[in-house]
Structures are given as structure tokens and as C-alpha cells.
Design a protein around this motif. Structure first.
Motif, PDB file in Angstrom:
ATOM      1  N   LYS A 126     -18.942  -5.636 -17.208  1.00  0.00           N
ATOM      2  CA  LYS A 126     -19.873  -5.680 -16.093  1.00  0.00           C
ATOM      3  C   LYS A 126     -21.159  -5.338 -16.004  1.00  0.00           C
ATOM      4  CE  LYS A 126     -17.744  -1.009 -14.712  1.00  0.00           C
ATOM      5  NZ  LYS A 126     -17.445   0.036 -15.025  1.00  0.00           N
ATOM      6  N   GLY A 127     -21.791  -5.845 -16.997  1.00  0.00           N
ATOM      7  CA  GLY A 127     -22.925  -5.896 -17.158  1.00  0.00           C
ATOM      8  C   GLY A 127     -23.673  -6.260 -18.253  1.00  0.00           C
ATOM      9  N   ARG A 128     -25.238  -6.806 -17.988  1.00  0.00           N
ATOM     10  CA  ARG A 128     -25.832  -6.210 -19.388  1.00  0.00           C
ATOM     11  C   ARG A 128     -25.864  -5.302 -20.028  1.00  0.00           C
ATOM     12  NH1 ARG A 128     -29.596 -11.169 -18.873  1.00  0.00           N
ATOM     13  NH2 ARG A 128     -29.384 -11.951 -17.670  1.00  0.00           N
ATOM     14  N   ILE A 129     -25.748  -3.974 -19.730  1.00  0.00           N
ATOM     15  CA  ILE A 129     -25.464  -3.226 -21.180  1.00  0.00           C
ATOM     16  C   ILE A 129     -24.283  -2.997 -21.494  1.00  0.00           C
ATOM     17  CG2 ILE A 129     -25.266  -0.473 -20.401  1.00  0.00           C
ATOM     18  CD1 ILE A 129     -27.559  -0.428 -17.773  1.00  0.00           C
ATOM     19  N   TRP A 130     -23.182  -2.909 -20.509  1.00  0.00           N
ATOM     20  CA  TRP A 130     -22.453  -3.911 -20.882  1.00  0.00           C
ATOM     21  C   TRP A 130     -21.679  -4.524 -22.279  1.00  0.00           C
ATOM     22  CZ3 TRP A 130     -22.763  -2.177 -16.300  1.00  0.00           C
ATOM     23  CH2 TRP A 130     -22.601   0.056 -15.922  1.00  0.00           C
ATOM     24  N   LEU A 131     -22.404  -5.505 -22.155  1.00  0.00           N
ATOM     25  CA  LEU A 131     -22.581  -6.896 -23.188  1.00  0.00           C
ATOM     26  C   LEU A 131     -22.651  -6.318 -24.184  1.00  0.00           C
ATOM     27  CD1 LEU A 131     -21.469  -9.480 -23.790  1.00  0.00           C
ATOM     28  CD2 LEU A 131     -23.956 -10.298 -22.648  1.00  0.00           C
ATOM     29  N   GLN A 132     -24.652  -5.617 -24.329  1.00  0.00           N
ATOM     30  CA  GLN A 132     -25.045  -4.946 -25.625  1.00  0.00           C
ATOM     31  C   GLN A 132     -24.405  -3.656 -25.966  1.00  0.00           C
ATOM     32  OE1 GLN A 132     -28.333  -5.649 -26.515  1.00  0.00           O
ATOM     33  NE2 GLN A 132     -29.138  -6.899 -25.002  1.00  0.00           N
ATOM     34  N   LYS A 133     -24.000  -3.695 -25.408  1.00  0.00           N
ATOM     35  CA  LYS A 133     -23.435  -2.376 -25.931  1.00  0.00           C
ATOM     36  C   LYS A 133     -21.626  -2.727 -27.006  1.00  0.00           C
ATOM     37  CE  LYS A 133     -26.398   1.076 -24.973  1.00  0.00           C
ATOM     38  NZ  LYS A 133     -27.361  -0.429 -24.413  1.00  0.00           N
ATOM     39  N   ASP A 146     -11.689  -0.854 -24.760  1.00  0.00           N
ATOM     40  CA  ASP A 146     -12.431   0.366 -24.732  1.00  0.00           C
ATOM     41  C   ASP A 146     -13.659   0.578 -24.120  1.00  0.00           C
ATOM     42  OD1 ASP A 146     -10.240   0.878 -27.309  1.00  0.00           O
ATOM     43  OD2 ASP A 146     -11.677   0.640 -28.727  1.00  0.00           O
ATOM     44  N   LEU A 147     -14.271  -0.430 -24.562  1.00  0.00           N
ATOM     45  CA  LEU A 147     -15.140  -0.563 -22.776  1.00  0.00           C
ATOM     46  C   LEU A 147     -15.815  -0.768 -22.101  1.00  0.00           C
ATOM     47  CD1 LEU A 147     -18.249  -0.556 -26.371  1.00  0.00           C
ATOM     48  CD2 LEU A 147     -17.495   1.215 -25.352  1.00  0.00           C
ATOM     49  N   ASN A 148     -15.052  -2.493 -21.788  1.00  0.00           N
ATOM     50  CA  ASN A 148     -15.187  -2.562 -20.417  1.00  0.00           C
ATOM     51  C   ASN A 148     -15.051  -2.234 -19.005  1.00  0.00           C
ATOM     52  OD1 ASN A 148     -16.341  -5.656 -20.371  1.00  0.00           O
ATOM     53  ND2 ASN A 148     -14.754  -5.978 -18.665  1.00  0.00           N
ATOM     54  N   ASP A 149     -14.104  -1.289 -19.201  1.00  0.00           N
ATOM     55  CA  ASP A 149     -14.053  -0.129 -17.967  1.00  0.00           C
ATOM     56  C   ASP A 149     -15.002   0.566 -17.712  1.00  0.00           C
ATOM     57  OD1 ASP A 149     -12.555   0.746 -19.915  1.00  0.00           O
ATOM     58  OD2 ASP A 149     -10.372   1.263 -18.095  1.00  0.00           O
ATOM     59  N   LEU A 150     -15.824   1.338 -18.947  1.00  0.00           N
ATOM     60  CA  LEU A 150     -16.535   2.734 -18.365  1.00  0.00           C
ATOM     61  C   LEU A 150     -17.218   3.010 -18.158  1.00  0.00           C
ATOM     62  CD1 LEU A 150     -16.450   3.693 -22.146  1.00  0.00           C
ATOM     63  CD2 LEU A 150     -14.868   4.053 -21.070  1.00  0.00           C
ATOM     64  N   SER A 151     -17.786   4.238 -16.627  1.00  0.00           N
ATOM     65  CA  SER A 151     -18.859   4.194 -16.164  1.00  0.00           C
ATOM     66  C   SER A 151     -19.768   3.479 -17.033  1.00  0.00           C
ATOM     67  CB  SER A 151     -18.647   4.932 -15.896  1.00  0.00           C
ATOM     68  OG  SER A 151     -18.323   6.113 -16.291  1.00  0.00           O
ATOM     69  N   GLU A 152     -21.040   3.542 -16.664  1.00  0.00           N
ATOM     70  CA  GLU A 152     -22.664   3.499 -17.734  1.00  0.00           C
ATOM     71  C   GLU A 152     -22.599   5.119 -18.055  1.00  0.00           C
ATOM     72  OE1 GLU A 152     -27.504   3.923 -16.173  1.00  0.00           O
ATOM     73  OE2 GLU A 152     -25.853   1.712 -15.199  1.00  0.00           O
ATOM     74  N   GLU A 153     -22.234   6.119 -17.216  1.00  0.00           N
ATOM     75  CA  GLU A 153     -22.276   7.059 -18.268  1.00  0.00           C
ATOM     76  C   GLU A 153     -21.722   7.493 -19.356  1.00  0.00           C
ATOM     77  OE1 GLU A 153     -23.084  10.820 -15.290  1.00  0.00           O
ATOM     78  OE2 GLU A 153     -24.911  10.448 -15.385  1.00  0.00           O
ATOM     79  N   GLU A 154     -20.402   7.332 -18.921  1.00  0.00           N
ATOM     80  CA  GLU A 154     -19.081   7.193 -20.045  1.00  0.00           C
ATOM     81  C   GLU A 154     -19.686   5.870 -21.174  1.00  0.00           C
ATOM     82  OE1 GLU A 154     -15.388   8.864 -17.359  1.00  0.00           O
ATOM     83  OE2 GLU A 154     -16.054   5.899 -17.495  1.00  0.00           O
ATOM     84  N   LEU A 155     -19.848   4.920 -20.644  1.00  0.00           N
ATOM     85  CA  LEU A 155     -20.296   4.448 -21.816  1.00  0.00           C
ATOM     86  C   LEU A 155     -21.272   4.562 -22.311  1.00  0.00           C
ATOM     87  CD1 LEU A 155     -20.493   0.968 -22.657  1.00  0.00           C
ATOM     88  CD2 LEU A 155     -21.933   0.652 -20.914  1.00  0.00           C
ATOM     89  N   LEU A 156     -22.835   4.700 -22.908  1.00  0.00           N
ATOM     90  CA  LEU A 156     -23.713   5.187 -23.216  1.00  0.00           C
ATOM     91  C   LEU A 156     -23.767   6.800 -23.636  1.00  0.00           C
ATOM     92  CD1 LEU A 156     -26.403   5.664 -20.703  1.00  0.00           C
ATOM     93  CD2 LEU A 156     -26.140   3.331 -22.227  1.00  0.00           C
ATOM     94  N   ALA A 157     -22.933   7.750 -23.219  1.00  0.00           N
ATOM     95  CA  ALA A 157     -21.971   8.439 -24.123  1.00  0.00           C
ATOM     96  C   ALA A 157     -21.555   8.226 -25.154  1.00  0.00           C
ATOM     97  CB  ALA A 157     -21.332   9.798 -23.372  1.00  0.00           C
ATOM     98  N   TYR A 158     -20.120   7.307 -25.099  1.00  0.00           N
ATOM     99  CA  TYR A 158     -19.416   6.494 -26.454  1.00  0.00           C
ATOM    100  C   TYR A 158     -20.491   5.905 -27.207  1.00  0.00           C
ATOM    101  CZ  TYR A 158     -15.787   3.699 -28.469  1.00  0.00           C
ATOM    102  OH  TYR A 158     -14.890   3.279 -29.127  1.00  0.00           O
ATOM    103  N   VAL A 159     -21.877   5.901 -27.131  1.00  0.00           N
ATOM    104  CA  VAL A 159     -22.364   4.901 -28.365  1.00  0.00           C
ATOM    105  C   VAL A 159     -23.268   6.318 -28.554  1.00  0.00           C
ATOM    106  CG1 VAL A 159     -24.501   3.712 -28.697  1.00  0.00           C
ATOM    107  CG2 VAL A 159     -23.086   2.500 -27.236  1.00  0.00           C
ATOM    108  N   TYR A 160     -24.272   6.624 -27.486  1.00  0.00           N
ATOM    109  CA  TYR A 160     -24.908   7.909 -27.768  1.00  0.00           C
ATOM    110  C   TYR A 160     -24.119   8.886 -29.355  1.00  0.00           C
ATOM    111  CZ  TYR A 160     -28.361   6.559 -24.766  1.00  0.00           C
ATOM    112  OH  TYR A 160     -29.462   6.119 -23.327  1.00  0.00           O
ATOM    113  N   PHE A 161     -23.425   9.310 -28.610  1.00  0.00           N
ATOM    114  CA  PHE A 161     -23.044  10.165 -28.991  1.00  0.00           C
ATOM    115  C   PHE A 161     -21.703  10.112 -30.802  1.00  0.00           C
ATOM    116  CE2 PHE A 161     -23.672  12.624 -24.624  1.00  0.00           C
ATOM    117  CZ  PHE A 161     -24.206  12.667 -25.161  1.00  0.00           C
ATOM    118  N   LEU A 162     -21.514   9.242 -30.413  1.00  0.00           N
ATOM    119  CA  LEU A 162     -20.085   8.680 -31.586  1.00  0.00           C
ATOM    120  C   LEU A 162     -21.573   7.606 -33.426  1.00  0.00           C
ATOM    121  CD1 LEU A 162     -17.318   7.922 -30.282  1.00  0.00           C
ATOM    122  CD2 LEU A 162     -18.028   9.390 -31.104  1.00  0.00           C
TER     123      LEU A 162
END
Length: 200
Positions: A34-41, A121-137
């Protein structure tokens, strides 16, 4: 020079980070990232499971969580080589697809399984869901520089529920993201009419 020879020559010049970017972009039947943020994560999560690439990366806390300059540079090189197209979304070109098919054949089944699962797991998440997934886990160190950490903190219960409803995380992980005791989180889900597996 044949197409196969050309592809093999390209492969011989690629570094491990470029190879794994190609693997990620090719996963899920070539679905664009979906974008650079998704690729990075997605790369960050893949690296958590594969020791030989974790040591090559320079991930550090950044404005939107873990970020690697090496991944960014490798992506730009792949674009310049005509293997990747970036237009908001990131996808393989026809030449990139040929390179991917060879890389995939050479990769271990375990590597393919990890890459496919992370992208699933990650590619269809919204940006907020993606960041929450990484930040809180993952440890707090990855979100300490984030410009969105405070905003996500306020939304963490709802984000945990959305990730759970999408089947991206277990009930236990969802409770962890929500920062709630498991029994309290289950009670909240029931109050909202969200189905819980029978074993609970």
C-alpha cells in the motif's frame, strides 16, 4: 543476451535487502504494497523472524515507528533498475515479476511462509491499524519518536477490536493492544455483540 541471462545478471548484483523487498512485493500473488510505511513495517516484521537479515538492517525509532534507511535506499535502487514501480502503491514491474519468480524458487519454504504471513497480516490494514500493530506489540523503544503515539494511545481499544475482528491478532494479543485484562476485554467484546470463540 536472453531474458533469463539478463535476469540472472540482475540477481547477481542484488543485495539481501533488495532480494527480500522483491519477495515481499511478490507475495500474495503480486499484490501491491500500500505504500512506503507498509513496506517498512512488513520488512521490519519479516526481519524479526529471519536472523540473517535482522543484522543487516539499521531500523531505528522514527516519526512513524521503526524505519530503516537501508530499506528506503534499496527500494530506490530497485525502482531505478526497473524492477519496481512506485505510484503511491509499490509493485513489481514485469521484469521485477520475472526476478521474483526466480528468487521465490531459490528461497526456503520457511522464508516464503514468513513473508506471505506478514504480508497477509499487514498489507490490508489502515495506517492507524498498522501503526497500532507495531507500536503495541513491540517494545516501547520503537514508538518513542512517533508523532502519532499519543493519538493511537487514545484509540488503542478500538484499534485492538478492529484488528481482532479482521482476524489479524489473537484474543490475547488484542487484549494486550487494548491494554486490558483478558477477561475485561472479552466482556467488552460481548457487550458490543462481537463473537468470541467457544473455548472462551
Amino acid at each position: 543476451m536472453s531474458v533469463l541471462d539478463s535476469v540472472e545478471e540482475i540477481l547477481s548484483k542484488m543485495d539481501p535487502i533488495q532480494l527480500y523487498i522483491i519477495l515481499i512485493l511478490g507475495a500474495k500473488n503480486l499484490e501491491p504494497v500500500k505504500g512506503r510505511i507498509w513496506l517498512q513495517k512488513e520488512f521490519f516484521l519479516v526481519a524479526q523472524h529471519i536472523d540473517k537479515i535482522r543484522g543487516l538492517l539499521d531500523y531505528e525509532p522514527y516519526l512513524l515507528g521503526p524505519w530503516s534507511e537501508s530499506v528506503d535506499v534499496a527500494l530506490e535502487q530497485l525502482q531505478a533498475s526497473g524492477l519496481v514501480k512506485i505510484n503511491g502503491k509499490i509493485k513489481l514491474t514485469k521484469l521485477g515479476e520475472k526476478v521474483y519468480s526466480i528468487i521465490r524458487r531459490k528461497a526456503s519454504k520457511e522464508t516464503i511462509k514468513i513473508v506471505e504471513q506478514v504480508k497477509e497480516d499487514l498489507n490490508d490494514l489502515s495506517e492507524e491499524e498498522l501503526l497500532a500493530y507495531v507500536y503495541f506489540l513491540f517494545p516501547d523503544e520503537w514508538s518513542k519518536e512517533s508523532i502519532k503515539a499519543r493519538e493511537l494511545e487514545r484509540k488503542r481499544i478500538q484499534l485492538a477490536i478492529e484488528l481482532y475482528k479482521k482476524g489479524k491478532i489473537s484474543l490475547g494479543k488484542a487484549a494486550e493492544i487494548a491494554n486490558m485484562k483478558l477477561h475485561s476485554f472479552i466482556k467488552l467484546l460481548k457487550e458490543r455483540g462481537i463473537e468470541i470463540p467457544l473455548e472462551y
